[in-house]
Design a protein around this motif. Structure first.
Motif, PDB file in Angstrom:
ATOM      1  N   MET A   1      -5.523   9.755 -36.531  1.00 37.67           N
ATOM      2  CA  MET A   1      -5.425   8.508 -35.765  1.00 37.67           C
ATOM      3  C   MET A   1      -5.875   8.775 -34.330  1.00 37.67           C
ATOM      4  SD  MET A   1      -2.099   6.088 -35.025  1.00 37.67           S
ATOM      5  CE  MET A   1      -2.016   5.532 -36.709  1.00 37.67           C
ATOM      6  N   VAL A  25      -7.675   3.172 -33.687  1.00 36.30           N
ATOM      7  CA  VAL A  25      -6.682   2.119 -33.506  1.00 36.30           C
ATOM      8  C   VAL A  25      -6.935   1.450 -32.160  1.00 36.30           C
ATOM      9  CG1 VAL A  25      -4.228   1.560 -33.426  1.00 36.30           C
ATOM     10  CG2 VAL A  25      -5.027   3.431 -34.857  1.00 36.30           C
ATOM     11  N   ALA A  28      -3.924   0.019 -29.014  1.00 36.19           N
ATOM     12  CA  ALA A  28      -2.616   0.539 -29.427  1.00 36.19           C
ATOM     13  C   ALA A  28      -1.753   0.792 -28.195  1.00 36.19           C
ATOM     14  CB  ALA A  28      -2.801   1.816 -30.233  1.00 36.19           C
ATOM     15  N   ASP A  32       3.420   1.470 -31.766  1.00 40.72           N
ATOM     16  CA  ASP A  32       4.439   1.045 -32.718  1.00 40.72           C
ATOM     17  C   ASP A  32       4.036   1.312 -34.153  1.00 40.72           C
ATOM     18  OD1 ASP A  32       2.465  -0.835 -32.844  1.00 40.72           O
ATOM     19  OD2 ASP A  32       3.751  -2.566 -32.480  1.00 40.72           O
ATOM     20  N   GLN A  33       2.789   1.736 -34.392  1.00 39.35           N
ATOM     21  CA  GLN A  33       2.347   2.024 -35.743  1.00 39.35           C
ATOM     22  C   GLN A  33       2.483   3.503 -36.092  1.00 39.35           C
ATOM     23  OE1 GLN A  33       0.731   2.279 -33.042  1.00 39.35           O
ATOM     24  NE2 GLN A  33      -1.447   1.915 -33.328  1.00 39.35           N
ATOM     25  N   GLN A  36       4.854   4.402 -39.150  1.00 41.92           N
ATOM     26  CA  GLN A  36       4.247   4.017 -40.422  1.00 41.92           C
ATOM     27  C   GLN A  36       3.123   4.979 -40.787  1.00 41.92           C
ATOM     28  OE1 GLN A  36       2.719   0.034 -40.440  1.00 41.92           O
ATOM     29  NE2 GLN A  36       1.918   0.166 -42.531  1.00 41.92           N
ATOM     30  N   TYR A  37       2.319   5.348 -39.798  1.00 40.15           N
ATOM     31  CA  TYR A  37       1.228   6.293 -40.040  1.00 40.15           C
ATOM     32  C   TYR A  37       1.780   7.642 -40.495  1.00 40.15           C
ATOM     33  CZ  TYR A  37      -2.580   9.544 -39.006  1.00 40.15           C
ATOM     34  OH  TYR A  37      -3.527  10.534 -39.085  1.00 40.15           O
ATOM     35  N   ARG A  74       8.416   7.092 -28.867  1.00 35.32           N
ATOM     36  CA  ARG A  74       7.710   6.929 -30.137  1.00 35.32           C
ATOM     37  C   ARG A  74       6.891   8.173 -30.481  1.00 35.32           C
ATOM     38  NH1 ARG A  74       6.421   0.446 -29.368  1.00 35.32           N
ATOM     39  NH2 ARG A  74       8.410  -0.234 -30.260  1.00 35.32           N
TER      40      ARG A  74
END
Length: 345
Positions: A1, A25, A28, A32-33, A36-37, A74
């Protein structure tokens, strides 16, 4: 990513090459992803760029700090889930510095969180080690790729002849910020025009309001032309193909994609004789770098290029093109991919 992703700049594609399974991405801003990634990957790696797009972007320091802490939390959660962070350093400081304290706090956090820190040259490695306390074993030096093949076929670029003209053509390209040497240009060009009027200068790129005011006196000269605004990809070769020399009177800079771009099209570079500039220009052309960030040495170097015989200028052009070949995407991306994959073992 890959975060954040810069649209309109082929740097990412050149750095990664055609091989890598990289997910860009765009926008970004909150990361916040990441959770999930991480959950969907066996060995998740996030590649961070341009931390000045992440930290200290607002005029409100409190809002900046809240945002920065959210990003860091995060990233910490991503690492706790087994993720690895690969971080590329592009700038010594933020391009548009609004909140230096929040930016510095965020950069300091990334220095600790990153598993590997990618820099483009030795001077950048020293800066991150000595000024930011990054452990030397985390540093990887991988050169900035040239732009060979990015805007047109490489064969077209390399086979294009040196323009034949009685007038020496200089070009100054990129987003016009203060660190680009804007303040130095007007007096330099006005002085040069008094002694050697047989030159042309093209200013091409997005010009901000304050730099435009600073440069206004030289726009009255017939030798100077302006192509203001974003230059579409299809028009990039046209900025360079009719020119002979790239003007880079930069002040405070770390690396320069515009210098790499100009040399890809065979333009030797006039710039300050600093380690940062020597790192991105071929050694055979280092005598074109001047000492002292003042108009006089820049005028003298421009006069030298105006008077340079065609054959010598062709030799300078050859050095630039060989440098572009040595740093072309295929070579750089292979090293980069191997480094990235080392985090997955």
């Amino acid at each position: 990513m890959n975060i954040p992703y810069a649209h309109g700049n082929p740097y990412h594609q050149l750095l990664y090459g055609a091989a890598g399974p990289y997910v860009a991405v765009p926008g970004a801003k909150d990361l916040d992803q990441l959770a999930q990634y991480a959950a969907g990957q066996a060995s998740p790696v996030v590649h961070l760029h341009w931390d000045d797009r992440m930290f200290g972007r607002d005029d409100d320091p409190d809002a900046n700090q809240d945002h920065a802490q959210r990003l860091v939390h995060r990233l910490q959660a991503f690492k706790a889930a087994g993720g690895k962070i690969f971080w590329t350093i592009h700038n010594k400081r933020a391009h548009f510095e609004r909140d230096a304290e929040s930016f510095a706090w965020g950069r300091g956090q990334l220095c600790a969180l990153a598993d590997l820190v990618h820099v483009h040259a030795l001077h950048a490695a020293r800066h991150m080690i000595e000024d930011w306390g990054v452990a030397p074993e985390k540093i990887r030096i991988i050169r900035h790729p040239s732009y060979l093949g990015a805007y047109e076929p490489a064969e077209t670029t390399l086979q294009r002849p040196l323009p034949v003209s009685a007038t020496r053509r200089f070009v100054f390209f990129g987003t016009m910020r203060g660190n680009k040497g804007i303040a130095l240009l007007p007096e330099t060009i006005l002085r040069l025009a008094k002694h050697r009027p047989d030159f042309e200068l093209l200013i091409a790129g997005k010009t901000l309001r304050r730099p435009m005011r600073q440069m206004r006196p030289m726009f009255e000269l017939p030798q100077v032309s302006l192509q203001d605004g974003f230059i579409p990809d299809a028009q990039i070769p046209g900025v360079f193909v009719d020119s002979h020399v790239f003007l880079a009177p930069f002040g405070d800079f770390f690396t320069s994609g515009s210098v790499m771009l100009a040399q890809t099209f065979g333009l030797p570079v006039i710039g300050p004789n600093r380690e940062e500039m020597r790192a991105i220009t071929p050694p055979a052309n280092h005598d074109l770098l001047y000492d002292g960030q003042r108009p006089k040495p820049l005028v003298q170097m421009m006069k030298r290029l105006i008077e340079m015989p065609h054959d010598e200028l062709q030799d300078r052009r050859n050095h630039c093109q060989q440098f572009a070949i040595q740093t072309q995407s295929g070579t750089i991306s292979k090293t980069f991919t191997e480094t990235m994959q080392s985090l997955q073992h």
